[in-house]
Write a protein that holds these residues in place. Sequence first.
Motif, PDB file in Angstrom:
ATOM      1  N   ALA A  49       8.803  37.854 -17.004  1.00 39.93           N
ATOM      2  CA  ALA A  49       9.082  36.697 -17.613  1.00 39.93           C
ATOM      3  C   ALA A  49       9.485  35.787 -16.783  1.00 39.93           C
ATOM      4  O   ALA A  49       9.740  35.922 -15.534  1.00 39.93           O
ATOM      5  CB  ALA A  49      10.219  36.872 -18.537  1.00 39.93           C
ATOM      6  N   SER A  58       8.819  29.024 -21.417  1.00 37.56           N
ATOM      7  CA  SER A  58       8.797  30.301 -21.217  1.00 37.56           C
ATOM      8  C   SER A  58       7.829  31.206 -21.319  1.00 37.56           C
ATOM      9  O   SER A  58       7.022  31.096 -22.009  1.00 37.56           O
ATOM     10  CB  SER A  58      10.107  30.854 -22.050  1.00 37.56           C
ATOM     11  N   TYR A  59       7.548  32.349 -20.546  1.00 40.41           N
ATOM     12  CA  TYR A  59       6.283  33.247 -20.451  1.00 40.41           C
ATOM     13  C   TYR A  59       6.786  34.489 -20.329  1.00 40.41           C
ATOM     14  O   TYR A  59       7.768  34.767 -19.552  1.00 40.41           O
ATOM     15  CB  TYR A  59       5.559  32.583 -19.405  1.00 40.41           C
ATOM     16  N   TYR A  60       6.038  35.488 -21.020  1.00 49.16           N
ATOM     17  CA  TYR A  60       6.372  36.830 -20.872  1.00 49.16           C
ATOM     18  C   TYR A  60       4.900  37.755 -20.788  1.00 49.16           C
ATOM     19  O   TYR A  60       3.911  37.370 -21.152  1.00 49.16           O
ATOM     20  CB  TYR A  60       7.023  37.342 -22.400  1.00 49.16           C
ATOM     21  N   ASP A  62       2.966  40.849 -21.823  1.00 51.03           N
ATOM     22  CA  ASP A  62       2.623  41.369 -23.135  1.00 51.03           C
ATOM     23  C   ASP A  62       3.683  42.462 -23.495  1.00 51.03           C
ATOM     24  O   ASP A  62       3.930  42.664 -24.677  1.00 51.03           O
ATOM     25  CB  ASP A  62       1.259  41.986 -23.301  1.00 51.03           C
ATOM     26  N   LYS A  65       6.812  41.164 -24.683  1.00 51.30           N
ATOM     27  CA  LYS A  65       6.927  39.912 -25.937  1.00 51.30           C
ATOM     28  C   LYS A  65       7.564  40.487 -27.126  1.00 51.30           C
ATOM     29  O   LYS A  65       7.335  41.280 -27.603  1.00 51.30           O
ATOM     30  CB  LYS A  65       5.590  39.491 -25.768  1.00 51.30           C
ATOM     31  N   GLY A  66       8.442  39.660 -27.664  1.00 46.33           N
ATOM     32  CA  GLY A  66       9.103  39.804 -28.782  1.00 46.33           C
ATOM     33  C   GLY A  66      10.345  40.869 -28.630  1.00 46.33           C
ATOM     34  O   GLY A  66      11.267  40.903 -29.593  1.00 46.33           O
ATOM     35  N   ARG A  67      10.738  41.257 -27.362  1.00 41.76           N
ATOM     36  CA  ARG A  67      11.608  42.079 -27.188  1.00 41.76           C
ATOM     37  C   ARG A  67      12.910  41.360 -26.228  1.00 41.76           C
ATOM     38  O   ARG A  67      13.991  41.798 -26.436  1.00 41.76           O
ATOM     39  CB  ARG A  67      11.287  43.584 -26.536  1.00 41.76           C
ATOM     40  N   THR A  69      14.110  38.186 -23.701  1.00 38.33           N
ATOM     41  CA  THR A  69      14.226  36.492 -23.852  1.00 38.33           C
ATOM     42  C   THR A  69      14.812  36.164 -22.494  1.00 38.33           C
ATOM     43  O   THR A  69      15.903  36.647 -22.087  1.00 38.33           O
ATOM     44  CB  THR A  69      14.948  36.118 -25.111  1.00 38.33           C
ATOM     45  N   THR A 106       3.354  33.875 -13.047  1.00 37.14           N
ATOM     46  CA  THR A 106       3.202  35.408 -13.247  1.00 37.14           C
ATOM     47  C   THR A 106       3.003  36.449 -12.087  1.00 37.14           C
ATOM     48  O   THR A 106       2.958  37.561 -12.159  1.00 37.14           O
ATOM     49  CB  THR A 106       2.101  36.067 -14.170  1.00 37.14           C
TER      50      THR A 106
END
Length: 124
Positions: A49, A58-60, A62, A65-67, A69, A106
């Motif tokens: 991230a 903010s960037y994650y 895959d 993502k969703g888990r 922060t 990244t």
Amino acid sequence: QVQLVESGGGLVQAGGSLRLSCAASGRTFSSFAMGWFRQAPGKERDFVAAISWSGVGSYYADSVKGRFTISRDNAKNTVYLRMNSLKPEDTAVYYCAADTFRRAGTKSREYDYWGQGTQVTVSS
């Protein structure tokens, strides 16, 4: 120079949560983009991230993502990684990194300073 110190790693069961912290000192923290990477044994260091210098972007990866922060508190010179619904495949050493050129990219080569890492182990 920038010094980064991670904390908050540990052993957790699958489905559990952890919050990693990374405290920065040295130069002006609020001017950096920050990132989290991780490295499992025998594998390359992977992007997890990133967050912009302002905290707006903010960037994650895959896979998280969703888990996970990412957040930052510029008043405390600290960046955080909240990790929920942890899986055994999240097991790795987690590193925070500072990007003094504000790219929030990244790729590990885009980051100038690194912490020493903190171990996260997720048991099944």
